[in-house]
Scaffold this motif. Sequence first.
Motif, PDB file in Angstrom:
ATOM      1  N   PRO A 104      47.810  40.336  44.699  1.00  0.00           N
ATOM      2  CA  PRO A 104      49.201  40.253  45.177  1.00  0.00           C
ATOM      3  C   PRO A 104      49.957  39.030  44.656  1.00  0.00           C
ATOM      4  O   PRO A 104      51.172  39.098  44.451  1.00  0.00           O
ATOM      5  CB  PRO A 104      49.052  40.214  46.702  1.00  0.00           C
ATOM      6  N   LEU A 105      49.273  37.915  44.441  1.00  0.00           N
ATOM      7  CA  LEU A 105      49.957  36.732  43.913  1.00  0.00           C
ATOM      8  C   LEU A 105      50.478  36.998  42.509  1.00  0.00           C
ATOM      9  O   LEU A 105      51.629  36.676  42.195  1.00  0.00           O
ATOM     10  CB  LEU A 105      49.006  35.533  43.898  1.00  0.00           C
ATOM     11  N   LEU A 106      49.653  37.598  41.671  1.00  0.00           N
ATOM     12  CA  LEU A 106      50.090  37.917  40.310  1.00  0.00           C
ATOM     13  C   LEU A 106      51.210  38.946  40.338  1.00  0.00           C
ATOM     14  O   LEU A 106      52.194  38.821  39.597  1.00  0.00           O
ATOM     15  CB  LEU A 106      48.911  38.428  39.485  1.00  0.00           C
ATOM     16  N   TRP A 107      51.069  39.972  41.156  1.00  0.00           N
ATOM     17  CA  TRP A 107      52.095  41.013  41.245  1.00  0.00           C
ATOM     18  C   TRP A 107      53.439  40.392  41.632  1.00  0.00           C
ATOM     19  O   TRP A 107      54.482  40.716  41.052  1.00  0.00           O
ATOM     20  CB  TRP A 107      51.696  42.068  42.269  1.00  0.00           C
ATOM     21  N   ASN A 108      53.412  39.486  42.591  1.00  0.00           N
ATOM     22  CA  ASN A 108      54.634  38.829  43.042  1.00  0.00           C
ATOM     23  C   ASN A 108      55.254  38.008  41.919  1.00  0.00           C
ATOM     24  O   ASN A 108      56.475  38.042  41.699  1.00  0.00           O
ATOM     25  CB  ASN A 108      54.307  37.939  44.251  1.00  0.00           C
ATOM     26  N   ALA A 109      54.433  37.259  41.188  1.00  0.00           N
ATOM     27  CA  ALA A 109      54.945  36.449  40.083  1.00  0.00           C
ATOM     28  C   ALA A 109      55.564  37.322  38.998  1.00  0.00           C
ATOM     29  O   ALA A 109      56.654  37.028  38.489  1.00  0.00           O
ATOM     30  CB  ALA A 109      53.819  35.598  39.503  1.00  0.00           C
ATOM     31  N   GLU A 204      41.002  38.135  32.130  1.00  0.00           N
ATOM     32  CA  GLU A 204      40.076  38.533  33.184  1.00  0.00           C
ATOM     33  C   GLU A 204      40.401  37.763  34.460  1.00  0.00           C
ATOM     34  O   GLU A 204      40.443  36.535  34.455  1.00  0.00           O
ATOM     35  CB  GLU A 204      38.634  38.241  32.752  1.00  0.00           C
ATOM     36  N   ILE A 205      40.628  38.500  35.557  1.00  0.00           N
ATOM     37  CA  ILE A 205      41.087  37.866  36.792  1.00  0.00           C
ATOM     38  C   ILE A 205      40.235  38.337  37.977  1.00  0.00           C
ATOM     39  O   ILE A 205      40.198  39.535  38.263  1.00  0.00           O
ATOM     40  CB  ILE A 205      42.559  38.196  37.072  1.00  0.00           C
ATOM     41  N   PRO A 206      39.576  37.430  38.686  1.00  0.00           N
ATOM     42  CA  PRO A 206      38.864  37.826  39.907  1.00  0.00           C
ATOM     43  C   PRO A 206      39.857  38.308  40.957  1.00  0.00           C
ATOM     44  O   PRO A 206      40.920  37.707  41.132  1.00  0.00           O
ATOM     45  CB  PRO A 206      38.175  36.528  40.359  1.00  0.00           C
ATOM     46  N   VAL A 207      39.525  39.379  41.661  1.00  0.00           N
ATOM     47  CA  VAL A 207      40.436  39.889  42.692  1.00  0.00           C
ATOM     48  C   VAL A 207      40.498  38.890  43.841  1.00  0.00           C
ATOM     49  O   VAL A 207      39.561  38.131  44.096  1.00  0.00           O
ATOM     50  CB  VAL A 207      40.000  41.274  43.212  1.00  0.00           C
ATOM     51  N   GLN A 208      41.626  38.876  44.536  1.00  0.00           N
ATOM     52  CA  GLN A 208      41.783  37.987  45.677  1.00  0.00           C
ATOM     53  C   GLN A 208      40.928  38.476  46.844  1.00  0.00           C
ATOM     54  O   GLN A 208      40.874  39.667  47.133  1.00  0.00           O
ATOM     55  CB  GLN A 208      43.255  37.904  46.085  1.00  0.00           C
ATOM     56  N   THR A 209      40.279  37.542  47.511  1.00  0.00           N
ATOM     57  CA  THR A 209      39.452  37.884  48.658  1.00  0.00           C
ATOM     58  C   THR A 209      40.342  38.152  49.865  1.00  0.00           C
ATOM     59  O   THR A 209      41.484  37.669  49.937  1.00  0.00           O
ATOM     60  CB  THR A 209      38.478  36.742  48.987  1.00  0.00           C
ATOM     61  N   PRO A 210      39.836  38.912  50.857  1.00  0.00           N
ATOM     62  CA  PRO A 210      40.667  39.241  52.028  1.00  0.00           C
ATOM     63  C   PRO A 210      41.199  38.007  52.758  1.00  0.00           C
ATOM     64  O   PRO A 210      42.289  38.034  53.318  1.00  0.00           O
ATOM     65  CB  PRO A 210      39.708  40.040  52.909  1.00  0.00           C
ATOM     66  N   GLY A 211      40.425  36.919  52.743  1.00  0.00           N
ATOM     67  CA  GLY A 211      40.856  35.736  53.478  1.00  0.00           C
ATOM     68  C   GLY A 211      41.750  34.793  52.691  1.00  0.00           C
ATOM     69  O   GLY A 211      42.266  33.816  53.249  1.00  0.00           O
ATOM     70  N   GLN A 212      41.960  35.073  51.415  1.00  0.00           N
ATOM     71  CA  GLN A 212      42.759  34.170  50.593  1.00  0.00           C
ATOM     72  C   GLN A 212      44.249  34.454  50.774  1.00  0.00           C
ATOM     73  O   GLN A 212      44.722  35.560  50.532  1.00  0.00           O
ATOM     74  CB  GLN A 212      42.394  34.293  49.123  1.00  0.00           C
TER      75      GLN A 212
END
Length: 322
Positions: A104-109, A204-212
């Motif tokens: 979601p952070l990348l999508w927002n950017a 290559e991007i690790p997916v964001q964890t639920p708590g992040q």
Amino acid sequence: MQIKDYIKAGSLTEAYQEYKKGDRILFAGGTDLIVKASGKKSYKDLAFLDISEIKELKKIKNEPAETEKAKKSGEPNQTEMIKIGSAVTLTELLEEPQIRKKLPLLWNAISHVANTQVRNRATLAGNLANACPASDCIPALMMLQAKVRIGNGTGARTVEIQDMFQDCKACLRHEGMLVRTCFYANPSVKKLTLQPGEIIEEIEIPVQTPGQRSYFFKLTPNRSSDMATLNLAMTGELDEQGRIKAVDFCMGGAFPRPICHKDLEKILLGKVPDEKDFYEYAEAAGKLLEGEEKLLADYSYKRQAVPGLIREGLMTMFLQVC
């Protein structure tokens, strides 16, 4: 527009063969190159090498991420990695459900980059390779600890994203960091650590964890389609007791190259989110700009704006207050 030639590569192999000839500059979306070429003679001795339709570079893949813990223990991987080819456009990423859900952070950017017409052409790899200090996507990639796969036609290497960039102090000296006034026709020579003949193949991007938790904000002179005056990507996380266990940020438009500021985390670690502590963290972040006073064309404004943006980001992530 003055260029020596235009060449469209049909495969990655052909792209490497052409690129090694030396008088080529890579062209994917061309959103920056076209603007620069229309007003300067920077490319009159160079050919545009178009890699935008190479199938190997048009893929979005979701794969398990091989963690260090899994390597040592032999346990199955518990994390995912999204791999984005260098010819994938920003619009394609916005329309891909897994990007919005898992990054979601990348999508927002990405959603803040310019406008629809530009996003239809621009690529994530191109945004990275242009290495503009005011890039919207680079701070998000920095926060997500992305890696970049780079090929040379005979092999490949994977580089941590923070190791991709060189200082570009000149970029901070002109107001607005506009494309048309960019000092460098070929950023890969002056602003990246790429070697001759190397091409970015995928990110290559690790997916964001639920708590992040994450936050992105773009400050522009007039409207959201402008280049950023400042932009901010932040991530944070709380432990089971509701205390801060991680926080970091990357600010675009303020430093000669993209930088994370993990060292400031100690101000907030182990504390219950509180506005008073956020002020302390934000003021410390603002002081980081004092080393760039002689470089930034609009230093006074940014020195005042940065703490405010940081506070808003912390409050949004941890207190849900804007």
